[in-house]
Design an enzyme around this catalytic site. Structure first.
Site, PDB file in Angstrom:
ATOM      1  N   ARG A 175      -2.775   6.330  -5.521  1.00 55.93           N
ATOM      2  CA  ARG A 175      -3.078   5.205  -4.631  1.00 55.93           C
ATOM      3  C   ARG A 175      -4.525   5.216  -4.123  1.00 55.93           C
ATOM      4  O   ARG A 175      -4.899   4.348  -3.345  1.00 55.93           O
ATOM      5  CB  ARG A 175      -2.129   5.195  -3.428  1.00 55.93           C
ATOM      6  CG  ARG A 175      -0.769   4.586  -3.709  1.00 55.93           C
ATOM      7  CD  ARG A 175      -0.002   4.339  -2.417  1.00 55.93           C
ATOM      8  NE  ARG A 175      -0.650   3.349  -1.557  1.00 55.93           N
ATOM      9  CZ  ARG A 175      -0.240   3.037  -0.327  1.00 55.93           C
ATOM     10  NH1 ARG A 175       0.801   3.660   0.185  1.00 55.93           N
ATOM     11  NH2 ARG A 175      -0.863   2.138   0.399  1.00 55.93           N
ATOM     12  N   LYS A 176      -5.323   6.166  -4.573  1.00 58.82           N
ATOM     13  CA  LYS A 176      -6.692   6.248  -4.072  1.00 58.82           C
ATOM     14  C   LYS A 176      -7.627   5.360  -4.897  1.00 58.82           C
ATOM     15  O   LYS A 176      -7.238   4.791  -5.915  1.00 58.82           O
ATOM     16  CB  LYS A 176      -7.171   7.701  -4.096  1.00 58.82           C
ATOM     17  CG  LYS A 176      -6.293   8.632  -3.252  1.00 58.82           C
ATOM     18  CD  LYS A 176      -6.172   8.141  -1.812  1.00 58.82           C
ATOM     19  CE  LYS A 176      -5.447   9.114  -0.895  1.00 58.82           C
ATOM     20  NZ  LYS A 176      -4.002   9.187  -1.109  1.00 58.82           N
ATOM     21  N   GLY A 177      -8.875   5.260  -4.442  1.00 56.98           N
ATOM     22  CA  GLY A 177      -9.838   4.358  -5.080  1.00 56.98           C
ATOM     23  C   GLY A 177     -10.001   4.635  -6.559  1.00 56.98           C
ATOM     24  O   GLY A 177      -9.968   3.733  -7.405  1.00 56.98           O
ATOM     25  N   HIS A 195      -5.243  10.964  -5.846  1.00 56.91           N
ATOM     26  CA  HIS A 195      -3.856  10.525  -6.010  1.00 56.91           C
ATOM     27  C   HIS A 195      -3.826   9.086  -6.543  1.00 56.91           C
ATOM     28  O   HIS A 195      -4.818   8.350  -6.452  1.00 56.91           O
ATOM     29  CB  HIS A 195      -3.143  10.616  -4.652  1.00 56.91           C
ATOM     30  CG  HIS A 195      -1.733  10.122  -4.665  1.00 56.91           C
ATOM     31  ND1 HIS A 195      -1.394   8.832  -4.309  1.00 56.91           N
ATOM     32  CD2 HIS A 195      -0.573  10.745  -4.981  1.00 56.91           C
ATOM     33  CE1 HIS A 195      -0.089   8.682  -4.407  1.00 56.91           C
ATOM     34  NE2 HIS A 195       0.426   9.823  -4.814  1.00 56.91           N
TER      35      HIS A 195
END
Length: 375
Positions: free
Chosen positions: A182-184, A180
């Site tokens: 907002r992930k790394g 997603h």
């Protein structure tokens, strides 16, 4: 609203465009060779035998639960402080999520509270590696072995994180990752299921494409293959366009994690100078990848008002995540006081690859002033 300092911003460059162009030029844009490349690169990185790319981490969790036989009437123990996708995946199977409280310092499931929730209906445990910090997996695995339970790691936030030199997501029976925004690393939306169990991998792969042989596997054959639908599967497959972004992003993972750990250290130093807020705690035996940098504000501070006031200053912050047991959809009778406290006190501060120390200086200055005004 446009923020001077946003909470998060994905890191893309020409590499993503180049990989997408390869897919578009190939004429094969649905699940195919680029998805296979992405899966292979994930298995190589994590050192696991099998990886199945899917639409998101929620579908990854759903498939993982189905593959181990979770069904109506069963119960699954779930770390309470998590985005409700974790609990929803249990509901999708007709099973009941039983929420276990978390440690107030790490925000992760408290292993000491697991056994009291186990009964004859319990089939699995889902620890969540909250914000990129791995849960206490040794104790969790010991309990699972004693009670013959499966462990599905919700590693949505934790690609690259390590617990005692083992990658998060590779310790339990199955690991589930998210890509997603907002992930790394991100593909916009996307997920991955990993396991060392061949039978589980084959079942998950089959269920992710309607319970049939994938179109790409049929395309490679010299013979006509008319598939049979052996199971009630789902349309959870990842496209080659999405996977192209993932292939490019994975090459950036090391430097993204390295930079975010540097920024987290800088935030730690800044928060030590500010009253009424605590920097996040990090266990000694883990490598935290900081999908999010989540601090705790003092109980006297109205956290929601703090977020609104910082918004006025052009600084985007957010709550940490959710206390699942209080969400109406679950109708839960579980009590998780630590999770509830963290839900009310947690504050996610800006952290992303392109963020500069001067940005943190500005955000910290406004944070200090607003906290003083609100106390």
């Amino acid at each position: 609203m446009k923020y001077e300092i946003p909470l998060v911003r994905p890191y893309f460059d020409s590499e993503e465009l180049e990989e997408i162009k390869k897919v578009l030029d190939s004429g094969w844009v649905t699940q195919g060779p680029k998805v296979k490349e992405f899966e292979d690169k994930i298995t190589d990185y994590l050192g696991v035998k099998h990886a199945i790319a899917v639409t998101n981490c929620t579908s990854a969790l759903h498939l993982a639960l189905i593959s181990i036989g979770v069904k109506r009437g069963d119960e699954v123990l779930v770390a309470d402080f998590t985005f409700p996708a974790t609990g929803h995946a249990v509901l999708y199977c007709g099973a009941k999520p039983v929420f276990v409280d978390v440690d107030l310092k790490t925000y992760n499931i408290n292993p000491e509270l697991i056994e009291e929730k186990i009964n004859d209906k319990t089939k699995a445990i889902i620890p969540v590696h909250t914000f990129g910090q791995p849960a206490e997996m040794d104790k969790i695995m010991e309990i699972a072995e004693e009670y013959n339970l499966k462990v599905i790691e919700d590693a949505a936030c934790a690609l690259g994180a390590r617990y005692k030199n083992k990658y998060a997501g590779t310790i339990g029976d199955i690991g589930c990752f998210s890509f997603h925004a907002r992930k790394g690393i991100t593909t916009g939306e996307g997920g991955m299921v990993v396991t060392n169990n061949k039978d589980l991998a084959e079942k998950i792969r089959n269920l992710s494409v309607f319970g049939m042989i994938s179109a790409w596997d049929r395309e490679k054959s010299d013979e006509l293959i008319i598939p049979k639908f052996t199971d009630m599967g789902y349309n959870y497959k990842m496209s080659d366009i999405t996977a192209a972004v993932g292939v490019a992003q994975l090459r950036k993972l090391y430097k993204i994690v390295k930079r975010k750990r540097e920024l987290a250290g800088y935030w730690d130093d800044k928060l030590e100078e500010i009253e009424l807020i605590e920097p996040p705690y990090v266990s000694e035996n883990v490598l935290h990848v900081y999908q999010a940098y989540v601090a705790l504000v003092d109980k006297r501070i109205n956290r929601n008002k703090l977020i609104e006031k910082l918004m006025e200053k052009g600084i985007q912050t957010q709550i940490g995540t959710y206390a699942s047991h209080i969400q109406p959809v679950y109708n839960s009778k579980d009590k998780c006081p630590n999770s509830l406290e963290i839900f009310n006190r947690s504050l996610a501060l800006p952290i992303y690859y392109m963020l500069g120390e001067e940005d943190i200086d500005m955000a910290a200055m406004h944070l200090k002033k607003v906290l003083e005004d609100l106390k």
